[in-house]
Write an enzyme that holds these catalytic residues in place. Structure first.
Site, PDB file in Angstrom:
ATOM      1  N   CYS A 158      42.805  34.847  67.342  1.00 45.06           N
ATOM      2  CA  CYS A 158      42.742  33.505  67.932  1.00 45.06           C
ATOM      3  C   CYS A 158      42.913  33.581  69.450  1.00 45.06           C
ATOM      4  CB  CYS A 158      43.722  32.565  67.242  1.00 45.06           C
ATOM      5  SG  CYS A 158      43.192  30.855  67.446  1.00 45.06           S
ATOM      6  N   GLU A 203      47.099  36.597  59.916  1.00 41.09           N
ATOM      7  CA  GLU A 203      48.530  36.758  59.599  1.00 41.09           C
ATOM      8  C   GLU A 203      49.044  35.597  58.749  1.00 41.09           C
ATOM      9  OE1 GLU A 203      47.251  35.707  62.316  1.00 41.09           O
ATOM     10  OE2 GLU A 203      48.498  34.147  63.222  1.00 41.09           O
ATOM     11  N   ARG A 229      36.573  28.691  74.467  1.00 47.16           N
ATOM     12  CA  ARG A 229      37.994  28.646  74.136  1.00 47.16           C
ATOM     13  C   ARG A 229      38.409  27.681  73.022  1.00 47.16           C
ATOM     14  NH1 ARG A 229      42.852  27.668  78.411  1.00 47.16           N
ATOM     15  NH2 ARG A 229      44.340  27.195  76.775  1.00 47.16           N
ATOM     16  N   HIS A 263      43.292  33.291  62.049  1.00 46.58           N
ATOM     17  CA  HIS A 263      44.674  33.787  61.923  1.00 46.58           C
ATOM     18  C   HIS A 263      44.865  34.600  60.642  1.00 46.58           C
ATOM     19  CE1 HIS A 263      46.677  31.509  65.211  1.00 46.58           C
ATOM     20  NE2 HIS A 263      45.618  30.734  65.076  1.00 46.58           N
ATOM     21  N   ILE A 309      42.763  27.541  63.604  1.00 51.81           N
ATOM     22  CA  ILE A 309      43.614  26.516  64.227  1.00 51.81           C
ATOM     23  C   ILE A 309      43.190  26.356  65.698  1.00 51.81           C
ATOM     24  CG2 ILE A 309      45.978  25.820  64.805  1.00 51.81           C
ATOM     25  CD1 ILE A 309      46.925  27.756  62.545  1.00 51.81           C
ATOM     26  N   ARG A 310      42.645  25.200  66.040  1.00 56.05           N
ATOM     27  CA  ARG A 310      42.094  24.966  67.396  1.00 56.05           C
ATOM     28  C   ARG A 310      41.354  26.220  67.874  1.00 56.05           C
ATOM     29  NH1 ARG A 310      47.167  23.737  67.956  1.00 56.05           N
ATOM     30  NH2 ARG A 310      47.524  25.385  69.470  1.00 56.05           N
ATOM     31  N   GLY A 318      48.181  31.737  69.754  1.00 56.55           N
ATOM     32  CA  GLY A 318      49.156  30.901  70.455  1.00 56.55           C
ATOM     33  C   GLY A 318      48.371  30.062  71.438  1.00 56.55           C
ATOM     34  N   GLU A 319      48.648  30.228  72.698  1.00 55.56           N
ATOM     35  CA  GLU A 319      47.909  29.485  73.719  1.00 55.56           C
ATOM     36  C   GLU A 319      47.528  30.496  74.799  1.00 55.56           C
ATOM     37  OE1 GLU A 319      46.522  26.916  76.576  1.00 55.56           O
ATOM     38  OE2 GLU A 319      48.455  27.867  76.966  1.00 55.56           O
ATOM     39  N   SER A 320      46.223  30.663  74.995  1.00 51.97           N
ATOM     40  CA  SER A 320      45.773  31.815  75.781  1.00 51.97           C
ATOM     41  C   SER A 320      46.260  31.793  77.229  1.00 51.97           C
ATOM     42  CB  SER A 320      44.250  31.951  75.708  1.00 51.97           C
ATOM     43  OG  SER A 320      43.628  30.731  75.952  1.00 51.97           O
TER      44      SER A 320
END
Ligand code: GLN
Length: 197
Positions: free
Chosen positions: A85, A182, A116, A180, A144-145, A53-55
């Site tokens: 991630c 999942e 990051r 990822h 992803i990023r 997600g976004e850390s």
């Protein structure tokens, strides 16, 4: 019955639950994936996954759910933990300048330093076949990023790399994956983690 908690702050929660359920099925083990949002729920599970997600957001949500310290305590008691991630960033002991700038509170459970957005700066997202220590066939991994692990020390060991970047590491029953797992219908890495429960 083995219960694996997915920290339900942000990110691919339902995908991880599905992957955990499928992996337990393949292993022939009675188990299930459940969402975790409170300290009480965190006490009732045998292993935990921190999704991507976004850390920075996830670290804030962990603090507001009151989960930050309990997660550290449970991991120190020996509960297996896997971060994917953004989740892998939070497991690290050291983050780069971006982690500091955004005030992201790391859990510090693995002897590694992360960058990051290492891959995000080069390519937003990509998919590649990875050789993973312990797997017979390569693993198709979705990035992803993505962050990268730029250093590991002590008992934290690299399991997969892209060039000089470590993209999967393990320290005992703690796993960090900068991609990822999942998002691909290949549950071998969830099985590797769940076999520690
Ligand atoms: N680079 C992102 C972060 O800093 C993580 C991206 C992801 O989880 N897909 O949080």
């Amino acid at each position: 019955m083995k219960r694996t908690g997915i920290i339900a702050a942000q990110g691919d929660i339902s995908e991880h639950i599905e992957a955990v359920n499928r992996a337990f099925g393949e292993m022939g083990v009675k188990g299930e994936g459940v969402q975790v949002r409170s300290r009480n729920e965190l006490k009732r599970i045998d292993g935990v996954i921190l999704p991507g997600g976004e850390s920075t957001s996830i670290s804030k949500l962990l603090a507001s759910f009151g989960l930050h310290d309990t997660l550290i305590n449970r991991a120190e008691e020996g509960m297996p933990i896997m971060g994917t991630c953004a989740g892998s960033i939070l497991l690290a002991r050291k983050g780069g300048s971006e982690v500091q700038r955004t005030g992201t509170r790391l859990l510090g459970l693995m002897n590694m330093e992360v960058d990051r957005n290492a891959f995000g700066r080069q390519r937003e997202s990509f998919q590649t076949r990875l050789d993973v220590v312990g797997l017979e066939e390569p693993y198709e991994a979705v990035f992803i990023r993505a962050p990268a692990i730029i250093d590991v020390w002590g008992d934290c060991k690299p399991l997969a790399k892209i060039d000089d970047y470590i993209v999967m590491a393990r320290q005992g029953s703690r796993f960090a994956l900068t991609f990822h797992p999942e998002l691909t219908p290949d549950f071998r890495l969830h099985r590797l983690f769940l076999s520690e429960l």
